[in-house]
Design a protein around this motif. Structure first.
Motif, PDB file in Angstrom:
ATOM      1  N   LEU A 182      45.927  38.439  39.663  1.00 10.59           N
ATOM      2  CA  LEU A 182      47.090  37.844  40.311  1.00 10.59           C
ATOM      3  C   LEU A 182      46.806  37.755  41.805  1.00 10.59           C
ATOM      4  O   LEU A 182      45.758  38.181  42.285  1.00 10.59           O
ATOM      5  CB  LEU A 182      48.345  38.685  40.047  1.00 10.59           C
ATOM      6  N   ALA A 183      47.749  37.237  42.539  1.00 11.26           N
ATOM      7  CA  ALA A 183      47.568  37.124  43.981  1.00 11.26           C
ATOM      8  C   ALA A 183      47.521  38.509  44.611  1.00 11.26           C
ATOM      9  O   ALA A 183      48.154  39.456  44.140  1.00 11.26           O
ATOM     10  CB  ALA A 183      48.712  36.304  44.595  1.00 11.26           C
ATOM     11  N   THR A 184      46.755  38.630  45.703  1.00 17.42           N
ATOM     12  CA  THR A 184      46.726  39.881  46.452  1.00 17.42           C
ATOM     13  C   THR A 184      48.107  40.143  47.054  1.00 17.42           C
ATOM     14  O   THR A 184      48.710  39.256  47.638  1.00 17.42           O
ATOM     15  CB  THR A 184      45.672  39.808  47.567  1.00 17.42           C
ATOM     16  N   ASP A 195      44.736  44.238  45.617  1.00 17.75           N
ATOM     17  CA  ASP A 195      44.439  43.312  44.526  1.00 17.75           C
ATOM     18  C   ASP A 195      45.067  43.844  43.242  1.00 17.75           C
ATOM     19  O   ASP A 195      44.939  45.036  42.929  1.00 17.75           O
ATOM     20  CB  ASP A 195      42.930  43.168  44.335  1.00 17.75           C
TER      21      ASP A 195
END
Length: 670
Positions: A182-184, A195
């Motif tokens: 997924l997005a940081t 992360d």
């Protein structure tokens, strides 16, 4: 509102954790919370809210128990659970992630009180301090550590119906579950972005891929290959079991054994390979890989084709699998009737009894029909599962230092790290290929104690297979320096003489200790490091105090004399070791009483030097201050006086004495 869950009776918990009351442990924390609970509660009647809560908490707790998670607390609608806090099997993170997935599935099926509940789950792995004797509210244990906050923050950012994990958890479950990045995220309270990954389900049961060459197993490989060849050529099925502890490289050896005999008398050998994942979704799910069609065109088929197809479509369904057992057996026997077959099963000690029975029946049936079939399995050293005859157990022992060095150099080269590190790592990995891979894959400098997380998981699981008494002996031994001696262990644990020696011998039999050249016992280097990481500062200090007191008693001194251990007066109060004659006070200890000028020479802390007008004296804050006196007269002892600003006085060393400016002696050098 904070509610904790009883961990058992007070007496039971204290008995379980003695004599070490707390441990630092690597644990996995799971946080689960309802999405939009405030809006949901506002539109429900209070009785419906109560029914919803009971169903929700009951469902979550049931799943956690099944995956051996311990509910640590409830916070509103959130549930926090710990995995691996009281005992680790090396798969704590995996069990936590699987529990998160099952919680989502169970709530979707149940719909408590007729309401569709959506929850978020966050899972994080890190170090906690587990205090088993820190009871409150009638008997509840507690855990402390930043990983708890991390798990709660991950839960807040998880998508509804999702399970998200931190980088440490993601690494621990790699290959065991399906996950995507997924997005940081920038989590509240965290200095750096994190992360995160979302777990979408459990991975299949296929065998692991091996990209590292086999090192130091030539004899074992030759023995196994000879057994397979005899079974296939003589059409007398044999069972070959590769036996070794986790991390010994038994899976890597199995991979080579299945390829060591490509032909028998000019006929190609067909290989059917599967692996038993930890805690499989279905008891017979690994069996599907044995009967699934292969790219080489070999198809295991039989009279129950429809049943077999249904099983391959839903291998996790135990009911469907039970109906397909006979069809699977006939399919493999039919395959062996046309060409030699090797059936290989990795990690059989993880298999459900139903799968073990299937393999035994397959082996017996092939023998009755005289078919060319060999069964090759791997299992742990402690496995007592009886093998059918004829069978051969081949032990997978630790690699020797030369082979360990070769393997390390290869792994370090693949990781782009200096091969010269191999010489330093040989003693740490102890001949374990898994530990070699853990140390070679990344620099462990940032890990606690310089121990890679993968290596610590293996050793933690090994330590937790010990009972509380033997683990306490090992922890006490790791707290000291030099060889482990029974008398020192008994002093640290407060045991009577003679109690530690049998435990030390039992640990030696288990391979955790070995005789030291100078007497006593030596702990394996890596085991000692991991064991020492479990000791809290308070336990370390208590061990050191008890050991010093025992040495004083043995030397005929009063406990604490000359060692920094507080002595006690007739009333049992701790006496200040500075010699002031006062008992210690909580909050920092006692200050020494002012020394009269005429007693400076006898008392020793300070003495004037004739003709020098300056004397150093500690003020209330402990800093040395200059106290001027009339020239040619002895300086007055005491704090800095008004009109003469106090200044810190640097010390300089004169022989074995410490002095201030002008040569004032300040007692023996530290």
């Amino acid at each position: 509102m904070l509610i904790t869950t009883p961990a058992g009776s007070r007496e039971a918990v204290i008995a379980a954790c003695r004599p070490v009351p707390e441990e630092r442990r690597t644990a996995t924390v799971l946080f689960v919370d309802i999405v939009g609970s405030t809006r949901l509660v506002e539109r429900l009647d209070p009785e419906d809210v109560r029914a919803l809560q009971r169903a929700y908490f009951g469902t979550v707790a049931s799943v956690l128990r099944r995956w051996r998670g311990v509910v640590e607390k409830y916070v509103g609608d959130a549930v926090m659970a710990l995995f691996g806090a009281s005992g680790s099997d090396g798969l704590d993170a995996y069990r936590a992630v699987r529990a998160g997935l099952d919680i989502q599935a169970a709530l979707q099926r149940r719909r408590p009180a007729g309401v569709r509940l959506r929850v978020r789950v966050g899972v994080a792995t890190g170090e906690v301090l587990l205090d088993l004797t820190g009871f409150r509210d009638g008997g509840h244990g507690s855990a402390s550590g930043a990983v708890i906050t991390t798990a709660a923050r991950l839960q807040e950012h998880a998508p509804p119906g999702g399970v998200v994990v931190c980088p440490v958890t993601r690494s621990a479950v790699a290959g065991l579950v399906e996950q995507r990045p997924l997005a940081t995220l920038a989590l509240a309270g965290k200095a750096l972005p994190l992360d995160v990954w979302r777990v979408t389900g459990a991975a299949g049961s296929g065998p692991a891929r091996h990209g590292v060459p086999l090192v130091g197993r030539g004899r074992e490989l030759a023995s196994a290959a000879d057994e397979v060849t005899r079974a296939l050529r003589e059409r007398r099925p044999r069972w070959i079991s590769l036996v070794g502890p986790p991390g010994s490289g038994r899976s890597r050896l199995l991979h080579e054994v299945t390829r060591a005999v490509p032909h028998v008398d000019g006929v190609p050998v067909r290989r059917r390979v599967t692996a038993c994942p930890p805690y499989p979704c279905g008891e017979l799910a690994p069996l599907a890989d044995l009967v699934r069609p292969r790219p080489d065109g070999s198809v295991a088929d039989g009279p129950g084709g429809g049943v077999l197809a249904a099983f391959l479509a839903a291998p996790d369904d135990d009911t469907v699998a039970a109906r397909a057992v006979g069809a699977c057996r006939e399919a493999l026997l039919g395959l062996a009737a046309g060409a030699p077959v090797v059936v290989a099963v990795d990690d059989l000690d993880r298999a459900a009894p139903a799968l073990r029975r299937f393999l035994h029946q397959l082996h017996v049936a092939a023998g009755e029909r005289g078919l060319p079939l060999a069964v090759v399995t791997t299992c742990g050293s402690g496995s007592a599962d009886p093998l059918p005859t004829p069978a051969r157990r081949i032990p997978v022992e630790p690699l020797g230092p030369p082979d360990t060095g070769r393997l390390l150099r290869h792994l370090l080269d693949r990781a782009g790290r200096p091969a010269a590190l191999a010489a330093r790592l040989v003693g740490l990995v102890g001949g374990s290929p898994a530990l070699a891979a853990a140390y070679a894959s990344a620099d462990p400098a940032g890990e606690p104690g310089g121990v890679p997380a993968a290596a610590r998981r293996l050793v933690d699981a090994r330590l937790d297979r010990l009972d509380g008494t033997h683990r306490a002996v090992l922890l006490a031994g790791a707290a000291g320096s030099g060889p482990v001696v029974a008398a020192s262990v008994e002093a640290m644990l407060g045991w009577p003489a003679g109690r530690a020696e049998p435990a030390l011998r039992a640990l030696a039999s288990a391979g955790l200790l070995r005789p030291a050249a100078a007497g006593g016992w030596a702990i394996d280097v890596l085991v000692a490091r991991v064991a020492a990481l479990r000791l809290s500062r308070a336990v370390r200090a208590d061990f050191a105090r008890r050991l010093r007191a025992a040495k004083d008693t043995a030397a005929g001194r009063a406990p604490g004399a000359g060692t920094g251990v507080p002595s006690r007066d007739a009333g049992g109060r701790e006496v200040c070791p500075l010699g002031a004659g006062r008992s210690r006070r909580s909050g920092g200890g006692a200050r020494p009483a002012p020394v009269p000028p005429d007693r400076l020479d006898r008392r020793g802390p300070l003495r004037p030097v004739p003709g020098d007008p300056v004397l150093a004296w500690p003020g209330r804050d402990g800093a040395l201050r200059a106290v001027p006196g009339p020239a040619g007269q002895p300086a007055r002892a005491g704090p800095a006086t008004a009109g003469a600003p106090a200044q810190p006085v640097p010390l300089r060393r004169v022989g074995r004495r410490r002095t201030g400016p002008g040569g004032h002696a300040l007692g023996p050098a530290a």
